[in-house]
Design a protein around this motif. Structure first.
Motif, short mmCIF file in Angstrom:
data_model
loop_
_atom_site.label_atom_id
_atom_site.label_comp_id
_atom_site.label_asym_id
_atom_site.label_seq_id
_atom_site.Cartn_x
_atom_site.Cartn_y
_atom_site.Cartn_z
N LEU A 73 0.83 -1.20 0.00
CA LEU A 73 0.00 0.00 0.00
C LEU A 73 0.86 1.25 0.00
CD1 LEU A 73 -2.77 1.40 0.27
CD2 LEU A 73 -2.56 1.14 2.75
N ILE A 74 1.90 1.26 0.82
CA ILE A 74 2.78 2.42 0.89
C ILE A 74 3.48 2.64 -0.45
CG2 ILE A 74 4.90 3.31 1.95
CD1 ILE A 74 4.00 1.81 4.53
N ARG A 75 3.90 1.58 -1.09
CA ARG A 75 4.55 1.70 -2.40
C ARG A 75 3.58 2.26 -3.44
NH1 ARG A 75 7.69 -4.13 -2.17
NH2 ARG A 75 9.55 -3.39 -1.05
N ARG A 76 2.33 1.81 -3.39
CA ARG A 76 1.35 2.35 -4.33
C ARG A 76 1.14 3.84 -4.09
NH1 ARG A 76 -1.34 -2.55 -3.20
NH2 ARG A 76 -2.85 -1.51 -1.84
N ARG A 77 1.11 4.22 -2.83
CA ARG A 77 0.97 5.65 -2.51
C ARG A 77 2.16 6.44 -3.06
NH1 ARG A 77 -0.63 5.43 3.91
NH2 ARG A 77 -2.88 5.03 3.70
N GLU A 78 3.36 5.89 -2.87
CA GLU A 78 4.56 6.59 -3.34
C GLU A 78 4.57 6.70 -4.86
OE1 GLU A 78 7.67 4.30 -1.64
OE2 GLU A 78 7.59 5.32 0.31
N THR A 79 4.14 5.64 -5.53
CA THR A 79 4.06 5.68 -6.99
C THR A 79 3.08 6.74 -7.44
OG1 THR A 79 4.59 3.32 -7.11
CG2 THR A 79 3.53 4.31 -9.04
N TYR A 80 1.93 6.80 -6.76
CA TYR A 80 0.93 7.81 -7.09
C TYR A 80 1.47 9.21 -6.85
CZ TYR A 80 -3.50 10.37 -6.90
OH TYR A 80 -4.52 11.27 -7.11
N ALA A 81 2.21 9.37 -5.76
CA ALA A 81 2.78 10.68 -5.46
C ALA A 81 3.80 11.09 -6.53
CB ALA A 81 3.44 10.66 -4.08
N ARG A 82 4.60 10.12 -7.00
CA ARG A 82 5.57 10.43 -8.04
C ARG A 82 4.89 10.85 -9.34
NH1 ARG A 82 8.42 5.95 -5.97
NH2 ARG A 82 7.60 4.61 -7.63
N LYS A 83 3.78 10.16 -9.66
CA LYS A 83 3.06 10.53 -10.86
C LYS A 83 2.47 11.93 -10.74
CE LYS A 83 1.93 5.84 -12.36
NZ LYS A 83 0.85 4.85 -12.61
N LEU A 84 1.98 12.27 -9.57
CA LEU A 84 1.48 13.62 -9.35
C LEU A 84 2.59 14.64 -9.54
CD1 LEU A 84 -0.91 13.42 -6.25
CD2 LEU A 84 -1.53 13.80 -8.64
N ALA A 85 3.78 14.29 -9.03
CA ALA A 85 4.92 15.21 -9.15
C ALA A 85 5.30 15.41 -10.62
CB ALA A 85 6.11 14.67 -8.36
N GLU A 86 5.19 14.35 -11.41
CA GLU A 86 5.52 14.46 -12.83
C GLU A 86 4.50 15.32 -13.57
OE1 GLU A 86 5.65 10.48 -14.16
OE2 GLU A 86 7.49 9.96 -13.03
N ILE A 87 3.22 15.22 -13.14
CA ILE A 87 2.18 16.01 -13.80
C ILE A 87 2.28 17.48 -13.42
CG2 ILE A 87 -0.34 16.34 -13.96
CD1 ILE A 87 -0.59 13.31 -13.54
N GLY A 88 2.49 17.74 -12.17
CA GLY A 88 2.58 19.13 -11.71
C GLY A 88 3.70 19.29 -10.71
N ARG A 89 4.86 19.73 -11.18
CA ARG A 89 6.04 19.85 -10.32
C ARG A 89 5.83 20.88 -9.22
NH1 ARG A 89 9.73 15.78 -11.19
NH2 ARG A 89 9.74 15.21 -13.39
#
Length: 418
Positions: A73-89
């Protein structure tokens, strides 16, 4: 591997689920999610254990399975957070969880963190009891509903709302420090005490005792005492519950009717629990040192007077009256004063005690409290004022919601008539 995996799983899950939930909650910082992941581990066990057999260490198996799901679950959260960072730095980064203070009194125990979280004062007393029984007692929603004498949907709503409240208010999964710990500890002890009392003398229903609730509360108190060995009130509460539990077998008759203290067969009292209570009370006094004893230590000292008396007549009533006086000074309460009046009646006679009880008649908190007319009826009966005593016992019977207690009070009313 062991046979009968389903029965073994039920037993293991009841015993181990608090530690599993606590261990997972430390990772995900949310007791609701931690409980869901622990339930996922249970489902996995239900699928695998009947096929593969019960593991040699089933508790460790459940913990490892739940923690793997937490890490996923934590890894999925981190992956989602990274994708958010890529979309909007320019999105603000999530704040890392605060580091826990390096306090010399730090208690690095996930179970203790769970205790303080489930009993957080931000929750109502009813919600704390339900959540504590669920997370720490391992009880199901139907079991909690039966214990609290409320409908299952009510219990389910209390638990869901409690978990939502903890998440919405961002309650940290931690053991508080310094003054906050002392303040929060009171809430923890109160919840355990309320759970025990509901089992020891049920407020409603057909049964006088609910031993399972008493056992759950006593187990929680023992766990807390092991986790917090320097807290005198923790040992005081544990001692009190040990002493009270020692009388369980003698408090009900063959048909489930209540047996009053003076009529109990003291040979049926559990001497092992009394010995445990004495040890816990010694620990409480040692931890108190030269300070004034707290309310749970004082109540344990009162219970010790009863537990160590060979007969009802040999009870040290003057000491009990003195201890109730100290308790009333420490935590003023009309209920404590009523109990002190009972002790005074045994130490000095019913007349001075009746004066104390009559002074409590106007207390709003005791207006519908059935034990006030019950005590008054007993004192009046001892003074030979049988007609007044009968009326008081009948009034007490009309106020109690417990069927067994109502029958006892009506019997006493008939005895006063005779």
């Amino acid at each position: 591997m062991e046979p009968q995996p389903t029965a073994a799983l039920e037993t293991v899950f009841r015993l181990e689920s608090p530690r599993v939930i606590a261990g997972v909650a430390r990772l995900v910082r949310d007791v609701g999610i931690a409980e869901e992941l622990t339930q996922d581990a249970l489902v996995a066990a239900l699928e695998q254990w009947p096929r593969d057999g019960v593991p040699d260490n089933p508790g460790a198996w459940l913990m490892a399975t739940a923690r793997r799901r937490a890490v996923d679950l934590i890894r999925r959260r981190e992956t989602y957070a990274r994708k958010l960072a890529e979309i909007g730095r320019d999105l603000p980064a999530a704040a890392p969880p605060p580091e826990e203070p390096a306090d010399p009194e730090d208690i690095d125990d996930d179970l203790l963190r769970l205790v303080f979280t489930a009993c957080h004062p931000v929750l109502s007393a009813e919600a704390r009891i339900a959540l504590t029984l669920r997370l720490l007692g391992g009880l199901t929603t139907p079991e909690i509903a039966r214990a609290c004498l409320v409908p299952e949907p009510t219990v389910a709503q209390r638990i869901v709302r409690a978990k939502r409240t903890l998440a919405r208010k961002n309650i940290d999964f931690e053991v508080p420090y310094g003054p906050d710990r002392a303040a929060r500890l009171g809430s923890v002890l109160e919840v355990i005490y309320l759970i025990f009392n509901e089992g020891y003398a049920a407020t409603a229903g057909d049964d006088w005792l609910r031993p399972a609730l008493c056992e759950d509360a006593l187990r929680l108190a023992r766990v807390l005492a092991a986790l917090m060995p320097k807290e005198p009130e923790v040992h005081g509460l544990t001692a009190l519950l040990e002493f009270q539990s020692s009388r369980t077998a003698a408090r009900i008759g063959p048909d489930g009717e209540p047996v009053l203290l003076e009529d109990q067969n003291r040979h049926r009292w559990n001497r092992l629990l009394i010995a445990r209570g004495i040890t816990a009370l010694d620990h409480a006094h040692a931890a108190t040192g030269s300070g004034a004893p707290g309310p749970y230590v004082l109540q344990a000292a009162i219970a010790a007077c009863h537990a160590t008396a060979h007969t009802y007549q040999e009870t040290d009533w003057p000491r009990i009256a003195t201890l109730y006086g100290l308790l009333a000074a420490r935590t003023p309460s009309p209920v404590v004063e009523l109990n002190r009046a009972v002790a005074v009646s045994m130490a000095e006679g019913p007349a001075p005690a009746l004066a104390l009880v009559d002074a409590l008649a106007a207390e709003p908190a005791l207006r519908d409290y059935h034990l006030l007319p019950s005590v008054r009826g007993d004192l009046l009966a001892r003074l030979g004022r049988t007609g007044e005593a009968r009326a008081e016992f009948e009034r007490a019977a009309s106020l109690t919601r417990n069927a067994r207690e109502r029958a006892l009070l009506l019997d006493r009313a008939r005895e006063a008539t005779g």
